[in-house]
Design an enzyme around this catalytic site. Structure first.
Site, PDB file in Angstrom:
ATOM      1  N   TRP A  12      11.898  40.348  54.388  1.00  0.00           N
ATOM      2  CA  TRP A  12      11.028  39.222  54.764  1.00  0.00           C
ATOM      3  C   TRP A  12       9.625  39.667  55.181  1.00  0.00           C
ATOM      4  CZ3 TRP A  12      14.386  35.507  58.301  1.00  0.00           C
ATOM      5  CH2 TRP A  12      15.417  34.975  57.537  1.00  0.00           C
ATOM      6  N   HIS A  98       9.018  52.013  53.860  1.00  0.00           N
ATOM      7  CA  HIS A  98       8.404  51.071  52.917  1.00  0.00           C
ATOM      8  C   HIS A  98       6.952  51.486  52.668  1.00  0.00           C
ATOM      9  CE1 HIS A  98       6.795  47.415  51.174  1.00  0.00           C
ATOM     10  NE2 HIS A  98       8.039  47.069  50.895  1.00  0.00           N
ATOM     11  N   GLU A 100       4.338  49.856  52.480  1.00  0.00           N
ATOM     12  CA  GLU A 100       3.358  49.210  53.372  1.00  0.00           C
ATOM     13  C   GLU A 100       3.271  49.961  54.699  1.00  0.00           C
ATOM     14  OE1 GLU A 100       4.921  45.224  53.109  1.00  0.00           O
ATOM     15  OE2 GLU A 100       4.247  45.093  51.032  1.00  0.00           O
ATOM     16  N   GLU A 169      10.597  51.569  44.593  1.00  0.00           N
ATOM     17  CA  GLU A 169       9.617  50.484  44.617  1.00  0.00           C
ATOM     18  C   GLU A 169       8.242  51.002  44.187  1.00  0.00           C
ATOM     19  OE1 GLU A 169      10.932  47.027  47.329  1.00  0.00           O
ATOM     20  OE2 GLU A 169       9.679  48.387  48.487  1.00  0.00           O
ATOM     21  N   SER A 212       8.329  42.670  42.887  1.00  0.00           N
ATOM     22  CA  SER A 212       8.132  41.441  42.110  1.00  0.00           C
ATOM     23  C   SER A 212       9.392  40.962  41.380  1.00  0.00           C
ATOM     24  CB  SER A 212       6.964  41.599  41.126  1.00  0.00           C
ATOM     25  OG  SER A 212       5.754  41.784  41.836  1.00  0.00           O
ATOM     26  N   GLY A 233      11.181  41.014  48.006  1.00  0.00           N
ATOM     27  CA  GLY A 233      10.243  40.576  49.033  1.00  0.00           C
ATOM     28  C   GLY A 233      10.011  39.073  48.935  1.00  0.00           C
ATOM     29  N   GLY A 234       8.920  38.702  48.297  1.00  0.00           N
ATOM     30  CA  GLY A 234       8.492  37.294  48.231  1.00  0.00           C
ATOM     31  C   GLY A 234       9.609  36.317  47.873  1.00  0.00           C
TER      32      GLY A 234
HETATM   33  P1  PGA Z   1       7.991  41.803  46.385  1.00  0.00           P
HETATM   34  O1  PGA Z   1       8.206  42.891  47.543  1.00  0.00           O
HETATM   35  O2  PGA Z   1       9.345  41.416  45.871  1.00  0.00           O
HETATM   36  O3  PGA Z   1       7.290  40.666  47.083  1.00  0.00           O
HETATM   37  O4  PGA Z   1       7.151  42.447  45.333  1.00  0.00           O
HETATM   38  C1  PGA Z   1       9.206  43.875  47.453  1.00  0.00           C
HETATM   39  C2  PGA Z   1       9.141  44.777  48.656  1.00  0.00           C
HETATM   40  O5  PGA Z   1       8.043  45.069  49.142  1.00  0.00           O
HETATM   41  O6  PGA Z   1      10.187  45.239  49.152  1.00  0.00           O
END
Ligand code: PGA
Length: 250
Positions: A12, A98, A100, A169, A212, A233-234
Site C-alpha cells: 500500500w 524496496h 523507494e 522489481e 505495474s 502497488g497501485g
Molecule cells: P506498482 O508498485 O504496482 O504501483 O508499480 C509496485 C511496488 O512498488 O511494489
C-alpha cells in the site's frame, strides 16, 4: 512453479489511514471471503494501519506484513520501528529493501541486516531487488541483481529458504504503467534463481515480480514457470482489483 506456492502481496506504500484500511478490509472480505486453493496472500499497510488490518482480517487466510523494519531490536532510534513491534501489531512478514527506500539511502548491507532481524523475530522477509533503466540499458542487469541478491541472501541460513520471498522489481516499471514483458520478467527471474543456486536450494526460493501489475496483465505474467507471484502497488489499493489479481494466480 515446481511446487512453490504463489504469493500475491499488496504494497500500500504511504496510503490509507486506519479507518480507510478497515474499509478496504471489509470490501476485500466481501469480495474474496476465501482465497483460491494453493495461493498465499499478504497485505502490507503502513505501520499505523497494521493493527487495524490485522484485526479486520482475523480469520481470513491473508497475512499481514509491514513495509520495512529497523535492524535494531530497541533503543535510541527515533522514528524507527522494530521487528518485534510490528509482530506485536499482527504482522508476520515485512517488505525489505524496496527501491523507494533504497533511493533514500538504504544500502545492500542495511537490507541484509534487516533481513536477519526479521527472520530472528519470526517475520517473513519479502526482499526487493531491481535494476534502474540506465542499468538495464547499459547491459549490467544480471550483475546488479546478482550483487543485490547475494548480499541479501548471505544472511539467510539454508533451512530458512522457505521463509523468505524475493521480489524482482525493475525500478523503471514501478508506478509507471510500464510492466516488464512476461518474457523479460521470466528470463530475469530464471537468471536470479540460477545465481542463488550455489547458496541455497533455489528450486524452493519464491521469486515474485513487481512493477505495474494490473488485473489485465496478471494472468499472462503468472503462468511463467519461474514467476511465483506478484508484489502489487497501485492495483492493491482497490480491493476489487487486488482480488482479481489473486484470482488470476489461482
Ligand atoms: P506498482 O508498485 O504496482 O504501483 O508499480 C509496485 C511496488 O512498488 O511494489
Amino acid at each position: 512453479m515446481q511446487g512453490r506456492r504463489p504469493l500475491i502481496a499488496g504494497n500500500w506504500k504511504m496510503h490509507k489511514t486506519p479507518a480507510e484500511a478497515r474499509e478496504w478490509c471489509a470490501g476485500f472480505r466481501d469480495r474474496l471471503p476465501a482465497v483460491p486453493p494453493g495461493v498465499d496472500v499478504a497485505v502490507c499497510p503502513p505501520f499505523t494501519a497494521l493493527e487495524a488490518v490485522s484485526a479486520a482480517l482475523r480469520g481470513h487466510p491473508a497475512w499481514v506484513a509491514a513495509q520495512t523494519i529497523s535492524d535494531q531490536p530497541s533503543g535510541p532510534h527515533t522514528g524507527e520501528v522494530s521487528a518485534s513491534m510490528v509482530f506485536g501489531c499482527g504482522a508476520r512478514g515485512s517488505i525489505l529493501g524496496h527501491s523507494e527506500r533504497r533511493a533514500m539511502g538504504e544500502t545492500d548491507a542495511m537490507v541484509a541486516s534487516r533481513v536477519r532481524a526479521a527472520l530472528d523475530a519470526g517475520l517473513r522477509p519479502i526482499i526487493c531487488i531491481g535494476e534502474s533503466l540506465d542499468e538495464r540499458e547499459g547491459g549490467v542487469t544480471s550483475e546488479i541483481l546478482a550483487d543485490q541478491l547475494m548480499v541479501a541472501i548471505g544472511v539467510v541460513r539454508a533451512n530458512e529458504v522457505d521463509r523468505i520471498v524475493i521480489a524482482y522489481e525493475p525500478i523503471w516499471a514501478i508506478g509507471t504503467g510500464r510492466m516488464a514483458t512476461p518474457e523479460m520478467a521470466q528470463e530475469t527471474i530464471a537468471a536470479m534463481r540460477a545465481s542463488a543456486a550455489p547458496h541455497l536450494d533455489a528450486n524452493r526460493l519464491r521469486i515474485l515480480y513487481g512493477g505495474s501489475v494490473t488485473p489485465a496483465s496478471a494472468r499472462e505474467l503468472l503462468v511463467a514457470p519461474d514467476i511465483d507471484g506478484a508484489l502489487v502497488g497501485g492495483a492493491s489499493l482497490d480491493p476489487e482489483s487486488f482480488a482479481m489479481i489473486i484470482e488470476a494466480a489461482g
